[in-house]
Design a protein around this motif. Structure first.
Motif, PDB file in Angstrom:
ATOM      1  N   UNK A 264       0.869  -1.171   0.000  1.00 18.29           N
ATOM      2  CA  UNK A 264       0.000   0.000   0.000  1.00 18.29           C
ATOM      3  C   UNK A 264       0.907   1.222   0.000  1.00 18.29           C
ATOM      4  N   UNK A 265       0.632   2.145  -0.888  1.00 19.21           N
ATOM      5  CA  UNK A 265       1.472   3.344  -0.975  1.00 19.21           C
ATOM      6  C   UNK A 265       0.806   4.514  -0.295  1.00 19.21           C
ATOM      7  N   UNK A 266       1.561   5.225   0.509  1.00 17.20           N
ATOM      8  CA  UNK A 266       1.064   6.473   1.098  1.00 17.20           C
ATOM      9  C   UNK A 266       1.834   7.604   0.442  1.00 17.20           C
ATOM     10  N   UNK A 267       1.083   8.540  -0.123  1.00 13.45           N
ATOM     11  CA  UNK A 267       1.704   9.611  -0.898  1.00 13.45           C
ATOM     12  C   UNK A 267       2.512  10.526   0.013  1.00 13.45           C
ATOM     13  N   UNK A 268       3.522  11.193  -0.534  1.00 12.11           N
ATOM     14  CA  UNK A 268       4.357  12.097   0.275  1.00 12.11           C
ATOM     15  C   UNK A 268       3.519  13.126   1.022  1.00 12.11           C
ATOM     16  N   UNK A 269       2.447  13.623   0.400  1.00  9.98           N
ATOM     17  CA  UNK A 269       1.607  14.623   1.066  1.00  9.98           C
ATOM     18  C   UNK A 269       1.013  14.050   2.345  1.00  9.98           C
ATOM     19  N   UNK A 270       0.507  12.828   2.239  1.00  9.56           N
ATOM     20  CA  UNK A 270      -0.088  12.200   3.428  1.00  9.56           C
ATOM     21  C   UNK A 270       0.963  11.886   4.471  1.00  9.56           C
ATOM     22  N   UNK A 271       2.114  11.456   4.005  1.00  5.89           N
ATOM     23  CA  UNK A 271       3.195  11.149   4.942  1.00  5.89           C
ATOM     24  C   UNK A 271       3.520  12.386   5.764  1.00  5.89           C
ATOM     25  N   UNK A 272       3.522  13.521   5.116  1.00  5.74           N
ATOM     26  CA  UNK A 272       3.855  14.763   5.801  1.00  5.74           C
ATOM     27  C   UNK A 272       2.813  15.101   6.860  1.00  5.74           C
ATOM     28  N   UNK A 273       1.565  14.699   6.599  1.00  4.27           N
ATOM     29  CA  UNK A 273       0.485  15.030   7.551  1.00  4.27           C
ATOM     30  C   UNK A 273       0.574  14.223   8.846  1.00  4.27           C
ATOM     31  N   UNK A 274       1.062  12.994   8.715  1.00  2.00           N
ATOM     32  CA  UNK A 274       1.121  12.158   9.913  1.00  2.00           C
ATOM     33  C   UNK A 274       2.452  12.371  10.601  1.00  2.00           C
ATOM     34  N   UNK A 275       2.396  12.997  11.752  1.00  2.00           N
ATOM     35  CA  UNK A 275       3.614  13.360  12.444  1.00  2.00           C
ATOM     36  C   UNK A 275       4.415  12.121  12.827  1.00  2.00           C
ATOM     37  N   UNK A 276       5.708  12.158  12.553  1.00  2.00           N
ATOM     38  CA  UNK A 276       6.567  11.059  12.949  1.00  2.00           C
ATOM     39  C   UNK A 276       6.699   9.976  11.903  1.00  2.00           C
ATOM     40  N   UNK A 277       5.845  10.034  10.887  1.00  2.00           N
ATOM     41  CA  UNK A 277       5.871   8.946   9.913  1.00  2.00           C
ATOM     42  C   UNK A 277       7.081   9.061   8.995  1.00  2.00           C
ATOM     43  N   UNK A 278       7.424  10.315   8.604  1.00  2.00           N
ATOM     44  CA  UNK A 278       8.528  10.528   7.669  1.00  2.00           C
ATOM     45  C   UNK A 278       9.835   9.970   8.197  1.00  2.00           C
ATOM     46  N   UNK A 279       9.977   9.968   9.514  1.00  2.00           N
ATOM     47  CA  UNK A 279      11.245   9.528  10.088  1.00  2.00           C
ATOM     48  C   UNK A 279      11.114   8.177  10.780  1.00  2.00           C
ATOM     49  N   UNK A 280       9.961   7.549  10.629  1.00  2.00           N
ATOM     50  CA  UNK A 280       9.740   6.285  11.341  1.00  2.00           C
ATOM     51  C   UNK A 280      10.679   5.210  10.808  1.00  2.00           C
ATOM     52  N   UNK A 281      11.345   4.480  11.696  1.00  2.00           N
ATOM     53  CA  UNK A 281      12.297   3.472  11.210  1.00  2.00           C
ATOM     54  C   UNK A 281      11.609   2.415  10.353  1.00  2.00           C
ATOM     55  N   UNK A 282      12.299   1.967   9.331  1.00  2.00           N
ATOM     56  CA  UNK A 282      11.754   0.906   8.498  1.00  2.00           C
ATOM     57  C   UNK A 282      11.606  -0.359   9.334  1.00  2.00           C
ATOM     58  N   UNK A 283      10.568  -1.124   9.033  1.00  2.00           N
ATOM     59  CA  UNK A 283      10.368  -2.356   9.793  1.00  2.00           C
ATOM     60  C   UNK A 283       8.920  -2.500  10.218  1.00  2.00           C
ATOM     61  N   UNK A 284       8.688  -3.313  11.252  1.00  2.00           N
ATOM     62  CA  UNK A 284       7.313  -3.635  11.638  1.00  2.00           C
ATOM     63  C   UNK A 284       6.532  -2.424  12.136  1.00  2.00           C
ATOM     64  N   UNK A 285       5.261  -2.404  11.826  1.00  2.00           N
ATOM     65  CA  UNK A 285       4.369  -1.330  12.250  1.00  2.00           C
ATOM     66  C   UNK A 285       2.948  -1.895  12.278  1.00  2.00           C
ATOM     67  N   UNK A 286       2.114  -1.317  13.118  1.00  2.00           N
ATOM     68  CA  UNK A 286       0.728  -1.756  13.171  1.00  2.00           C
ATOM     69  C   UNK A 286      -0.145  -0.765  12.397  1.00  2.00           C
ATOM     70  N   UNK A 287      -1.007  -1.317  11.566  1.00  2.00           N
ATOM     71  CA  UNK A 287      -1.824  -0.471  10.695  1.00  2.00           C
ATOM     72  C   UNK A 287      -3.295  -0.676  11.027  1.00  2.00           C
ATOM     73  N   UNK A 288      -4.023   0.446  11.034  1.00  2.00           N
ATOM     74  CA  UNK A 288      -5.469   0.371  11.237  1.00  2.00           C
ATOM     75  C   UNK A 288      -6.197   0.894  10.013  1.00  2.00           C
ATOM     76  N   UNK A 289      -7.277   0.206   9.685  1.00  2.00           N
ATOM     77  CA  UNK A 289      -7.992   0.545   8.461  1.00  2.00           C
ATOM     78  C   UNK A 289      -9.484   0.461   8.762  1.00  2.00           C
ATOM     79  N   UNK A 290     -10.165   1.592   8.731  1.00  2.00           N
ATOM     80  CA  UNK A 290     -11.597   1.566   9.022  1.00  2.00           C
ATOM     81  C   UNK A 290     -12.353   0.885   7.884  1.00  2.00           C
ATOM     82  N   UNK A 291     -13.414   0.152   8.203  1.00  2.00           N
ATOM     83  CA  UNK A 291     -14.171  -0.563   7.167  1.00  2.00           C
ATOM     84  C   UNK A 291     -14.687   0.371   6.078  1.00  2.00           C
TER      85      UNK A 291
END
Ligand SMILES: Nc1ncnc2c1ncn2[C@@H]1O[C@H](COP(=O)(O)OP(=O)(O)OP(=O)(O)O)[C@@H](O)[C@H]1O
Ligand SMILES: [Mg+2]
Lengths: 399, 296
Positions: A264-291
Motif C-alpha cells: 500500500x502506498x502512502x503519498x508524500x503529502x499524506x506522509x507529511x500530515x502524519x507526524x513522525x511517519x517521515x522519520x519512522x524506522x523501516x520495519x514492523x508497524x501496526x496499521x489500522x484501516x476503518x471498514x
C-alpha cells in the motif's frame, strides 16, 4: 452544579484487587462525560468512588473546589441512577421521587411541587401513585431519572442506566437523557460499556482499560484520532481492521506498507500530515484501516488496491458489510483482543495463519458471492498507524 | 416445538396433562390435609368446648366434643378462685404476662433488628467476631445460664423487669433479622445514602418497611416463648402478684378440687392471646411475602 476533578485517584479493594491504578481527569461544570470500556475496566468503581459509596485509596477527588474524599454520600450533593434503578419497592412513584427531598427536610408542599414538576417533564404524572412493581421497565427507568432530577444536585452519576431496556427503548431514552441533561445543564458522569451509546451521548468520552483512562476526547475526535490501538479497536462499529505490516520508505518521500504480496502506498503529502511517519524506522508497524475506508473497485489498478477473497456478506439495506480474508496477520495486541468477540476469533482461525478476516463497509451495497475474489481500493490517506507500544502516530493528542 | 405437518390420518392429540393434578390425586391430598387438620384442631376444640361445660361432662371421651349445657360458669369459677391476697388475683397474672411479653416482643424487635442491621450493613472493627459469638449464643439453651443468671439478678426478685430484662436481647432474633437484611439488595441502601439518608434513616425508612415478614415471624416466635415462659418465673417470683399465667395454671391444676371445666377455661384464656397474635401477624407475613417485588 459543579466540576468534578480526579487527581491521581486510586482504588485498591480490601481483597487486594487494584481496580484503578490512577485516574486524572477534570469534568467541567455542566459537561456530559461518558466512561466507556470493556467489562471489569473499573467504570463502576470510578463512579462509586465519586458517589462516596467506595473509599478512595489514594489521590484526591474534588467536587467543585472541595476535596470530598472523606465526605459521606449525603454530604456530596450528587444524585445517582443505578443499573437496576434501585427504586424503593414499598414506596409509590411519588414517594420514591420525593425521598431525597424528604431527607433534606423540605416542606411537604415544596416536595409536592418539585415532584409534580419533574413528573411532568418525564411524562410520569399518571403513574405517581403506583408502586414500582406495577411499572414497565421503561417507566421504572424514568422514575429513576425523576428521582435524580428532583434533587437539582451538583452532579448526576449514572451507571449503565439503559442496559436493562430493549434496543428500541434504549435508543429513545438515550436521546431523552441527552436532551434532559442539556436542558438542565447539570454535570453528568455516565457509565456504559456500549461504545455506540458513548459516541452518541457524551460531550466527551473517557475510554478506560484496566482502570486507566486511555483517551478522553469528544466522540468525533476519538473516532478520527484514536490515541492508541486499544481506542482504535474499541471505538467504531464495525470495528477498525488492525493488522501487522512492514514499513518501507521510498526515495520520493512516499511510504510503502506491506499487505501480503502487495504494497500500500502512502503519498508524500499524506506522509507529511502524519507526524513522525517521515522519520519512522523501516520495519514492523501496526496499521489500522476503518471498514468505510475501503471501496469496491473491480476495475481499479494501482498501488492502492488489494486483492482479497470474500468470506461472509451481510446485506444491511443501505450498505453491505463484506468480511474478507486478507493476507495479513491481525494485530495481536492483547488490548484489541479484549474487545474481540468470539466470532472474530473464530473468523481469524478460519482464515488460517498469516491471514485474517477484515471487514469492508460498502455504500451503496454491493452483492458479492462468498468465496469470490475481489479487488478493493484502500483510502491510504485515512490509514491509522501505531508504533510498537501501540501508540498512534499522528497529531499530538492529550490522553 | 415441531412445525412439521402431521402425517395425514393421524387424529390430533388433545393434551390434557399439566393442567393440575388429577381428581384422584386431589382427593388424596385433601384427605391427608383434613386428617392433619383434625389432629391439630381437635385438642383446642376439646378444650374450648370443655371450658363451657359442667365439670362432670368434660372428660367424657369423644362425647367431650358434644356441645351441651353450655355456660360461662367455669370462667366465673376461675375468677372466683383467684380473688384474694393469698391466691392472687387473676387479672394480676394476666397483667404480668402481658407486661412481660409485650416488653420482650417490642423491646426485642427494636434492639435485635438494630443490632442485626449493624451486623449486616455497617462496617466496624471486630464485626465478624462479634457476629460469630452471637451465632454461637443461639445454640446455648436458657437452662444452661439460668442458674448464674439467678445469682446475678437475685436482688430483683418479684418484679416485672427481672422477668423481661434477660430476654429482650435475643441471639436467635438477631440471627433471623441478620439473614433477612443480608438478603436485601444492597443497592437500595446505597440509593438511600445517595438520596441523603444516614444509617439511621436508611434503617427506618428503607430496611424496616421492606422487612415486614421477618418482623412478623420474630414477633410470633418471641411472643410464643415469652408467653409460655415457665422456668425463669418459677425461680424469680414467689408472690402471686408477679407470677405470670403459665405458673398459675400449673398451680391451679394441682389444687384440689380438680375441676376440669375450670382448668380448661383457664387454658382458653391462656391460649387466646397466642391465637390472636398468630392470626394477626401470620396474615401480615403472608401478605408481605406475596408483595415483595424487590427488584425495583
Ligand atoms: N467489591 C470488590 N472487591 C474486589 N474487587 C472488586 C470489587 N468490585 C469490583 N472489583 C474488581 O474491580 C475491577 C473493576 O470493577 P468494576 O465493577 O468497576 O468494573 P466495570 O467497568 O464497572 O465493569 P462492568 O462493565 O462489568 O460493570 C474488576 O476487576 C472487579 O473484579
Ligand atoms: Mg459496572
Amino acid at each position: 452544579m459543579a466540576s468534578i476533578t480526579y487527581d491521581k485517584v486510586r482504588k485498591v479493594y480490601p481483597d487486594g484487587t487494584e481496580a484503578i491504578p490512577a485516574i486524572d481527569l477534570e469534568v467541567k461544570d455542566g459537561e456530559f462525560m461518558v466512561f466507556v470500556g470493556p467489562s471489569g475496566c473499573g467504570k463502576s468503581t470510578a463512579l462509586r468512588m465519586t458517589a462516596g459509596l467506595e473509599d478512595i485509596s489514594s489521590g484526591r477527588l474534588y467536587i467543585g473546589d472541595d476535596v470530598v474524599n472523606a465526605k459521606s454520600p449525603q454530604e456530596r450533593d450528587i444524585a445517582m441512577v443505578f443499573q437496576d434503578y434501585a427504586l424503593y419497592p414499598h414506596m409509590t412513584v411519588r414517594q420514591n421521587m420525593g425521598f431525597a427531598l424528604r431527607m433534606m427536610r423540605l416542606p411537604s408542599d415544596e416536595i409536592r411541587r418539585r415532584v409534580d414538576e419533574a413528573a411532568e417533564r418525564l411524562s410520569l404524572t399518571a403513574l405517581l401513585e403506583r408502586t414500582p412493581k406495577n411499572l414497565s421497565g421503561g417507566q421504572r427507568q424514568r422514575v429513576a431519572m425523576g428521582r435524580a432530577i428532583v434533587r437539582q444536585p451538583a452532579a448526576f452519576l449514572m451507571d449503565e442506566p439503559l442496559s436493562n431496556l430493549d434496543a428500541k427503548l434504549r435508543v429513545q431514552m438515550r436521546a431523552e437523557i441527552d436532551a434532559l441533561q442539556h436542558q438542565l445543564g447539570v454535570t453528568t458522569l455516565y457509565v456504559t460499556h456500549d461504545q455506540v451509546e458513548a459516541m452518541t451521548m457524551g460531550d466527551r468520552v473517557a475510554v478506560m482499560k484496566n482502570g486507566r483512562i486511555q483517551q478522553c476526547a469528544p466522540p468525533q475526535e476519538l473516532y478520527e484520532n484514536p490515541a492508541n490501538v486499544f481506542v482504535a479497536g474499541f471505538i467504531g462499529s464495525p470495528k477498525m481492521n488492525l493488522f501487522h505490516s512492514v514499513l518501507r520508505h521510498d526515495p520520493d518521500g512516499s511510504v510503502r506498507l506491506k499487505f501480503g504480496p502487495q504494497d500500500l502506498h502512502i503519498s508524500p503529502a499524506s506522509v507529511a500530515r502524519i507526524r513522525g511517519l517521515g522519520t519512522y524506522p523501516e520495519g514492523p508497524i501496526t496499521v489500522g484501516l476503518r471498514p468505510e475506508s475501503l471501496q469496491y473497485t473491480p476495475d481499479a489498478s494501482g498501488d492502492r488496491s488489494i486483492d482479497v477473497t470474500v468470506n461472509v456478506v451481510e446485506m444491511l439495506g443501505n450498505e453491505s458489510l463484506i468480511h474478507f480474508v486478507a493476507p495479513v496477520e491481525q494485530a495481536s495486541d492483547a488490548d484489541v483482543r479484549d474487545r474481540a468477540q468470539a466470532s472474530d476469533e473464530e473468523e481469524s482461525l478460519l482464515a488460517g495463519a498469516g491471514s485474517s478476516v477484515m471487514v469492508a463497509r460498502l455504500v451503496p451495497p454491493v452483492r458479492l458471492a462468498e468465496g469470490q475474489g475481489v479487488r478493493l481500493t484502500v483510502d491510504t490517506d485515512r490509514l491509522y498507524l501505531f508504533d510498537a507500544q501501540g501508540q498512534a502516530l499522528g497529531p499530538a493528542r492529550t490522553p | 416445538m415441531s412445525t412439521r405437518p402431521q402425517p395425514t390420518g393421524t387424529a390430533p392429540v388433545v393434551v390434557t396433562a399439566n393442567q393440575g393434578p388429577s381428581a384422584a390425586r386431589k382427593a388424596v391430598n385433601y384427605l391427608v390435609l383434613i386428617v392433619l387438620a383434625v389432629f391439630f384442631i381437635a385438642p383446642i376444640l376439646y378444650m374450648f368446648i370443655g371450658s363451657l361445660k359442667p365439670a362432670d361432662k368434660v372428660l367424657n371421651g369423644l362425647a367431650g366434643f358434644i356441645p351441651e349445657s353450655l355456660s360461662l360458669d367455669n370462667y366465673a369459677g376461675v375468677f372466683a378462685r383467684f380473688n384474694s391476697e393469698a391466691t392472687g388475683y387473676f387479672y394480676n397474672f394476666y397483667l404480668t404476662s402481658l407486661i412481660v411479653s409485650v416488653v420482650i416482643v417490642i423491646g426485642g424487635l427494636v434492639v435485635n433488628s438494630m443490632a442485626a442491621y449493624a451486623f449486616a450493613r455497617l462496617r466496624w472493627r471486630g464485626r465478624d467476631a462479634v457476629m460469630l459469638a452471637v451465632i454461637l449464643l443461639v445454640i446455648v439453651p436458657f437452662e444452661a445460664i439460668a442458674v448464674p443468671l439467678f445469682y446475678l439478678l437475685n436482688g430483683s426478685r418479684n418484679t416485672y423487669y427481672v422477668q423481661f430484662i434477660p430476654f429482650v436481647a435475643n441471639a436467635l432474633s438477631i440471627y433471623l433479622f441478620y439473614t433477612f437484611f443480608v438478603g436485601l439488595p444492597k443497592q437500595l441502601d446505597e440509593a438511600a445514602r445517595v438520596d441523603g439518608a444516614g444509617p439511621w434513616r436508611t434503617f427506618l425508612y428503607i430496611i424496616v418497611p421492606m422487612s415486614k415478614p421477618v418482623f412478623a415471624s420474630v414477633t410470633i416466635l418471641t411472643f410464643l416463648s415469652s408467653w409460655g415462659s415457665f422456668l425463669w418465673p418459677v425461680m424469680m417470683t414467689d408472690q402471686p402478684r408477679y407470677r405470670p399465667l403459665p405458673l398459675e395454671i400449673s398451680v391451679f391444676q394441682g389444687q384440689p378440687p380438680t375441676d376440669w371445666g375450670q382448668i380448661f377455661a383457664f387454658g382458653v384464656m391462656f391460649v387466646l392471646p397466642l391465637l390472636i397474635v398468630f392470626l394477626v401477624f401470620q396474615r401480615w407475613f403472608v401478605q408481605s411475602v406475596a408483595s415483595s417485588g424487590l427488584k425495583g
